[in-house]
Design an enzyme around this catalytic site. Structure first.
Site, PDB file in Angstrom:
ATOM      1  N   ASP A 124      -6.699  -3.737  11.216  1.00 18.57           N
ATOM      2  CA  ASP A 124      -5.535  -2.910  11.544  1.00 18.57           C
ATOM      3  C   ASP A 124      -5.678  -2.471  12.993  1.00 18.57           C
ATOM      4  O   ASP A 124      -6.767  -2.489  13.567  1.00 18.57           O
ATOM      5  CB  ASP A 124      -5.511  -1.691  10.606  1.00 18.57           C
ATOM      6  CG  ASP A 124      -4.145  -1.028  10.521  1.00 18.57           C
ATOM      7  OD1 ASP A 124      -3.239  -1.395  11.305  1.00 18.57           O
ATOM      8  OD2 ASP A 124      -3.972  -0.131   9.671  1.00 18.57           O
ATOM      9  N   CYS A 136       0.829  -1.204   0.000  1.00 17.64           N
ATOM     10  CA  CYS A 136       0.000   0.000   0.000  1.00 17.64           C
ATOM     11  C   CYS A 136       0.868   1.260   0.000  1.00 17.64           C
ATOM     12  O   CYS A 136       2.045   1.235   0.349  1.00 17.64           O
ATOM     13  CB  CYS A 136      -0.915  -0.011   1.225  1.00 17.64           C
ATOM     14  SG  CYS A 136      -2.326   1.109   1.052  1.00 17.64           S
TER      15      CYS A 136
END
Length: 198
Positions: A120, A6
């Site tokens: 996360d 990412c």
């Protein structure tokens, strides 16, 4: 093991990530992020990607109209959505999506249904902080539809043995000292270690 890298901000990093073995690339459409990219710049990269690599757009507390427009303009194939304010009408989305769940405690994992999620650690800011979720929270949890993010580096992936995560999402763990600039060797090492997780 599926790996998404990412925070892609340039074509060279994208190509290096693919060569390292990443199956998805993440583009951050959150203007406050140091890894932010405009839809126009993301499109220029996406148009030069080889087949079988998924382009994923990251969105933070945006509505479905914004997500639809950006994904269309940048040719994103998947929207990765943080929706802390619960403002999105998911039925109005015109793109496939995955929800991000920011975990504060173990019970947050137990409340998930059987969909795919990206999990996360909860922090007050968004993206690339390197904070990890306590791995013991995943004990006796079905992780087969969970993509783990937060604080992952090649050096600590062996700790994930036995959890059976669907995939991993990494950003800061494969960067140079400059946020948004990837380190080619770190990406190679990360994907290699990810593929050795049992």
């Amino acid at each position: 093991m599926k790996v998404k890298i990412c925070g892609i901000t340039n074509l060279q990093d994208a190509l290096d990530a693919i060569k390292a073995g990443a199956s998805a690339l993440g583009f951050v459409f959150y203007a406050k992020s140091p890894r932010y990219i405009t839809p126009k710049d993301a499109l220029e990269i996406v148009l030069k990607l080889p087949p079988f690599v998924q382009a994923v757009g990251l969105f933070v507390n945006e509505d479905e109209k914004f997500i639809n427009e950006v994904c269309k303009d940048s040719k994103m194939q998947l929207a990765q959505i943080i929706d802390d304010n619960e403002i999105i009408n998911y039925e109005a989305l015109e793109v496939k999506y995955i929800k991000v769940v920011r975990i504060k405690e173990k019970k947050d994992l137990l409340n998930l249904n059987k969909e795919y999620y990206l999990v996360d650690a909860f922090v007050d800011v968004f993206g690339g902080t390197g904070k990890r979720i306590a791995l013991e929270w995943f004990e006796h949890v079905d992780c087969s539809k969970l993509i783990l993010a937060g604080g992952l580096r090649a050096e600590n992936l062996k700790e994930l043995n036995g959890f059976d995560f669907y995939g991993l999402d990494v950003s800061s763990g494969v960067e140079t000292e400059i946020k948004g600039k990837k380190d080619r060797l770190k990406m190679i090492d990360f994907v290699k270690e990810a593929n050795e997780i049992k």
